[in-house]
Design an enzyme around this catalytic site. Structure first.
Site, short mmCIF file in Angstrom:
data_model
loop_
_atom_site.label_atom_id
_atom_site.label_comp_id
_atom_site.label_asym_id
_atom_site.label_seq_id
_atom_site.Cartn_x
_atom_site.Cartn_y
_atom_site.Cartn_z
N HIS A 311 0.87 -1.19 0.00
CA HIS A 311 0.00 0.00 0.00
C HIS A 311 0.90 1.23 0.00
CE1 HIS A 311 -3.19 2.81 1.07
NE2 HIS A 311 -4.03 1.87 0.71
N ASP A 368 -7.85 -5.25 -0.19
CA ASP A 368 -8.30 -6.15 -1.26
C ASP A 368 -7.95 -7.61 -1.01
OD1 ASP A 368 -7.47 -3.40 -3.11
OD2 ASP A 368 -9.47 -4.25 -3.15
C1 SDX Z 1 -6.13 0.08 -3.01
O1 SDX Z 1 -4.35 4.53 -2.03
C2 SDX Z 1 -5.30 3.96 -1.50
O2 SDX Z 1 -5.80 4.39 -0.45
C3 SDX Z 1 -5.86 2.79 -2.25
C4 SDX Z 1 -6.90 1.95 -1.51
C5 SDX Z 1 -8.18 2.71 -1.30
O3 SDX Z 1 -8.92 2.36 -0.36
O4 SDX Z 1 -8.51 3.60 -2.14
O5 SDX Z 1 -6.38 1.55 -0.27
C6 SDX Z 1 -7.30 0.71 -2.33
O6 SDX Z 1 -5.86 0.41 -4.13
C7 SDX Z 1 -5.29 -0.93 -2.27
C8 SDX Z 1 -4.06 -1.42 -3.10
C9 SDX Z 1 -4.57 -2.53 -4.03
N1 SDX Z 1 -3.52 -2.91 -5.00
C10 SDX Z 1 -2.89 -4.10 -4.92
O7 SDX Z 1 -3.07 -4.93 -4.03
C11 SDX Z 1 -1.92 -4.37 -6.08
C12 SDX Z 1 -0.61 -4.95 -5.52
N2 SDX Z 1 0.12 -3.89 -4.80
C13 SDX Z 1 1.05 -3.11 -5.51
O8 SDX Z 1 0.86 -2.92 -6.86
C14 SDX Z 1 1.61 -1.94 -4.73
O9 SDX Z 1 1.87 -2.39 -3.47
C15 SDX Z 1 0.78 -0.67 -4.63
C16 SDX Z 1 0.46 -0.13 -5.98
C17 SDX Z 1 -0.45 -0.91 -3.88
C18 SDX Z 1 1.59 0.36 -3.85
O10 SDX Z 1 2.70 0.61 -4.59
P1 SDX Z 1 3.88 1.55 -4.02
O11 SDX Z 1 3.71 1.89 -2.60
O12 SDX Z 1 4.04 2.63 -5.00
O13 SDX Z 1 5.08 0.57 -4.00
P2 SDX Z 1 6.10 0.53 -5.13
O14 SDX Z 1 5.40 0.20 -6.40
O15 SDX Z 1 6.95 1.75 -5.04
O16 SDX Z 1 6.94 -0.74 -4.66
C19 SDX Z 1 7.91 -0.65 -3.62
C20 SDX Z 1 8.66 -1.99 -3.67
C21 SDX Z 1 9.08 -2.37 -5.09
O17 SDX Z 1 10.20 -3.22 -4.99
P3 SDX Z 1 11.69 -2.54 -5.16
O18 SDX Z 1 11.67 -1.74 -6.45
O19 SDX Z 1 11.88 -1.66 -3.93
O20 SDX Z 1 12.63 -3.72 -5.19
O21 SDX Z 1 7.78 -3.02 -3.23
C22 SDX Z 1 7.55 -3.92 -4.30
C23 SDX Z 1 7.91 -3.21 -5.56
O22 SDX Z 1 8.28 -4.12 -6.59
N3 SDX Z 1 6.13 -4.27 -4.24
C24 SDX Z 1 5.65 -5.49 -4.40
C25 SDX Z 1 4.27 -5.39 -4.20
N4 SDX Z 1 3.95 -4.11 -3.94
C26 SDX Z 1 5.12 -3.42 -3.98
N5 SDX Z 1 6.27 -6.67 -4.68
C27 SDX Z 1 5.46 -7.76 -4.78
N6 SDX Z 1 4.11 -7.75 -4.58
C28 SDX Z 1 3.49 -6.57 -4.30
N7 SDX Z 1 2.16 -6.55 -4.12
#
Ligand code: SDX
Length: 434
Positions: A311, A368
Site C-alpha cells: 500500500h 483487497d
Molecule cells: C487500493 O491509495 C489507497 O488508499 C488505495 C486503496 C483505497 O482504499 O482507495 O487503499 C485501495 O488500491 C489498495 C491497493 C490494491 N492494489 C494491490 O493490491 C496491487 C498490488 N500492490 C502493488 O501494486 C503496490 O503495493 C501498490 C500499488 C499498492 C503500492 O505501490 P507503491 O507503494 O508505489 O510501492 P512501489 O510500487 O513503489 O513498490 C515498492 C517496492 C518495489 O520493490 P523494489 O523496487 O523496492 O525492489 O515493493 C515492491 C515493488 O516491486 N512491491 C511489491 C508489491 N507491492 C510493492 N512486490 C510484490 N508484490 C506486491 N504486491
C-alpha cells in the site's frame, strides 16, 4: 467544521546562493507540510514528486489515515467501530454531511435514497447495446456518465438540488450495478423495492428472480454492508484524486463520478480485489501452497505481484484487512464451508509476513486481500468485485467533490512537469527527412 492549519516556524530554502522562507503548517493530527504554492514565482523552481507520495493536494476534513499506526477514521470515527456498530447508509450520511445522522435525519436520508433508486426507463436500451461479456466496470462508468443526459444538471446548483443529485448517485450506482449483472447473465431485471433497505435492496436486485424468491441471508447482508462501509472512503487515493481533478474543471458530477470509477478499475487500485481471487484460483489450480507464486512476485524480472499486498500509505497493517479477515472467518465458519482459497490466502499471508522481501518493503495485506473472499462467499461473481468497491466508495468520492466545490476556492488541478524531450527544431518536408 474544520480546524484551521497551525502555522509552524517557516522553512528556509537556499537555492543558487539565495535564501527563501516557505510557510509551514501542522494539521489537527500533527501532519506537517511546507506550503510551496509560491515556490515557482519566488524561486523559478518547481518540485518533482512522481506519484505525489510526498505532496499534499488539499486540506480535507473527511478521512484521516496514519499509515504507520494503521489508523483509519471517517470524520473522526475509527473504522473498526463504524464497521462493528454502524450501517452503510449511516456512514454515507457521516461522510457526506460530516455527522452521524439523528433518527429523523437518517429516516429522511434513507427515504431519499430509496425514492431515487430507480433509473430512467430509456437507460435500459443502453444495457442491450453492450456486447455480451462486457466488463461491468465499463458498463458502470458509461451508465453513470450517461445519467447527465437523462438528468441534466443546472448551471447554478442550489444546495437542495446538489443534495438530491448526490443521493441519486449513491442510490442509482447500486441499481445500475445490479442491472448490469442481470443483463450479463441474460436474466430479467429486478427493480429496486421501496420496502428494502440499501444493501438488502442491492442483493435482491442481484439475486432475486421473477420465478424464484430470494431469501436474504442476514449474515451475507451484514458482510456486504460492512464491505461497503470499509470501502466508503480513503482520503486522496488514486480514484478520489481523479474525482477531485475532474471536479476542479467544474465538469458535472456524473462525469466526475465516472472518472472515479475508471481510475478505480485499474488492477493496482480497486481492480486488485478481482486479481486476488484470480491469483488464489491460479495457485489452487496449480496445487501449490503459494510459495512458488511468492517467489515469482519477488522476482524483479517477473511481472507478477502478490495482489492484495502492499500500500502506498499503510506501511503497517491495513486496518480494513484485519476487519475483513475476521468477517471472512465468521462467514465461512457459519456456512460450515471451508474455502480452499481462504486457506491459501491465510498461508500466503503467513509466508509473506516471515519473508524479508515483504518485511523490508513493509508490504502487508491491504483491503483487497480478503475482501474478494467475502464477496465470493456471498455469491458475488468475480467480475463484479470492483463494481461493489465502487458502490461503497461513491459516498466518499461525492464527499470529496462537495468539499472541493465548497472549499476556499475551486482551483483547477494543473501540475507542472520537467521537460526532457527534444529542444527547438524546425519542420522538414517529407522528402528531406531521413
Ligand atoms: C487500493 O491509495 C489507497 O488508499 C488505495 C486503496 C483505497 O482504499 O482507495 O487503499 C485501495 O488500491 C489498495 C491497493 C490494491 N492494489 C494491490 O493490491 C496491487 C498490488 N500492490 C502493488 O501494486 C503496490 O503495493 C501498490 C500499488 C499498492 C503500492 O505501490 P507503491 O507503494 O508505489 O510501492 P512501489 O510500487 O513503489 O513498490 C515498492 C517496492 C518495489 O520493490 P523494489 O523496487 O523496492 O525492489 O515493493 C515492491 C515493488 O516491486 N512491491 C511489491 C508489491 N507491492 C510493492 N512486490 C510484490 N508484490 C506486491 N504486491
Amino acid at each position: 467544521m474544520t480546524e484551521p492549519l497551525q502555522p509552524l516556524s517557516p522553512a528556509t530554502l537556499t537555492l543558487d546562493d539565495k535564501s527563501y522562507t516557505l510557510p509551514t503548517y501542522a494539521g489537527i493530527e500533527g501532519e506537517k507540510a511546507i506550503d510551496i504554492s509560491k515556490l515557482r514565482t519566488q524561486t523559478g523552481y518547481i518540485t518533482l514528486d512522481e506519484g505525489y507520495g510526498n505532496t499534499g493536494a488539499c486540506e480535507s476534513a473527511i478521512t484521516y489515515i496514519d499509515g504507520e499506526k494503521g489508523i483509519l477514521r471517517y470524520r473522526g470515527y475509527a473504522i473498526e467501530e463504524l464497521a462493528e456498530k454502524s450501517r452503510f447508509v449511516e456512514v454515507a450520511h457521516l461522510l457526506l454531511h460530516g455527522e452521524l445522522p439523528t433518527t429523523e435525519q437518517f429516516l429522511k436520508f434513507s427515504t431519499r435514497l430509496n425514492e431515487s433508486s430507480i433509473i430512467h426507463e430509456d437507460m435500459h436500451h443502453f444495457f442491450n447495446g453492450f456486447p455480451r461479456g462486457s466488463h461491468p466496470m465499463g458498463i458502470l462508468a458509461t451508465m453513470v456518465a450517461s445519467l447527465s443526459t437523462f438528468y441534466p444538471i443546472p448551471d447554478e446548483l442550489d444546495s437542495a438540488t446538489e443534495i438530491q443529485i448526490v443521493a441519486n448517485l449513491v442510490s442509482q450506482v447500486r441499481t445500475i450495478a445490479a442491472f448490469s449483472y442481470k443483463k450479463s447473465i441474460g436474466e430479467p431485471l429486478i427493480y429496486p423495492s421501496y420496502k428494502l433497505k440499501y444493501t438488502r435492496n442491492f442483493l435482491n436486485m442481484m439475486f432475486a428472480s421473477p420465478v424464484r424468491d430470494y431469501e436474504l441471508d442476514e449474515d451475507i447482508v451484514r458482510a456486504i454492508d460492512m464491505f461497503f462501509i470499509l470501502h466508503a472512503d480513503h482520503e486522496q487515493n488514486c480514484s478520489t484524486s481523479s474525482v477531485r481533478t475532474a471536479g476542479s474543471s467544474m465538469a458535472n458530477v456524473y462525469a466526475v463520478a465516472s472518472a472515479g470509477i475508471c481510475a478505480l478499475w485499474g488492477p493496482r487500485h480497486g481492480g486488485a480485489n478481482q486479481q486476488v481471487i484470480q491469483m488464489l484460483e491460479e495457485i489452487h489450480a496449480g496445487g501449490g501452497d503459494g510459495t512458488a507464486f511468492i517467489n515469482q512476485a519477488k522476482d524483479k524480472n517477473s511481472p507478477s505481484r502478490l495482489m492484495g499486498f502492499g500500500h502506498r500509505v499503510y506501511k503497517n497493517f491495513d486496518p480494513r484487512a484485519m476487519v475483513l479477515k475476521k468477517q471472512c472467518d465468521k462467514l465461512l465458519n457459519k456456512a460450515g464451508v471451508s474455502d480452499p482459497l481462504f486457506d491459501i490466502a491465510r498461508r500466503l499471508e503467513e509466508i509473506a509476513l516471515q519473508d524479508d522481501y515483504f518485511i523490508s518493503r513493509k508490504l502487508y495485506p491491504n483491503v483487497d486481500f480478503y475482501s474478494g473472499l467475502i464477496l465470493r462467499a456471498a455469491g458475488i461473481p468475480t467480475n463484479m468485485f470492483t463494481v461493489l468497491f465502487a458502490i461503497g466508495r461513491m459516498p466518499g468520492w461525492l464527499a470529496h467533490w462537495r468539499e472541493m466545490l465548497h472549499g476556499k476556492q475551486v482551483t483547477i488541478t494543473r501540475p507542472r512537469q520537467i521537460y526532457v524531450g527534444k529542444t527547438l527544431r524546425h519542420y522538414q518536408d517529407i522528402d528531406q527527412r531521413s
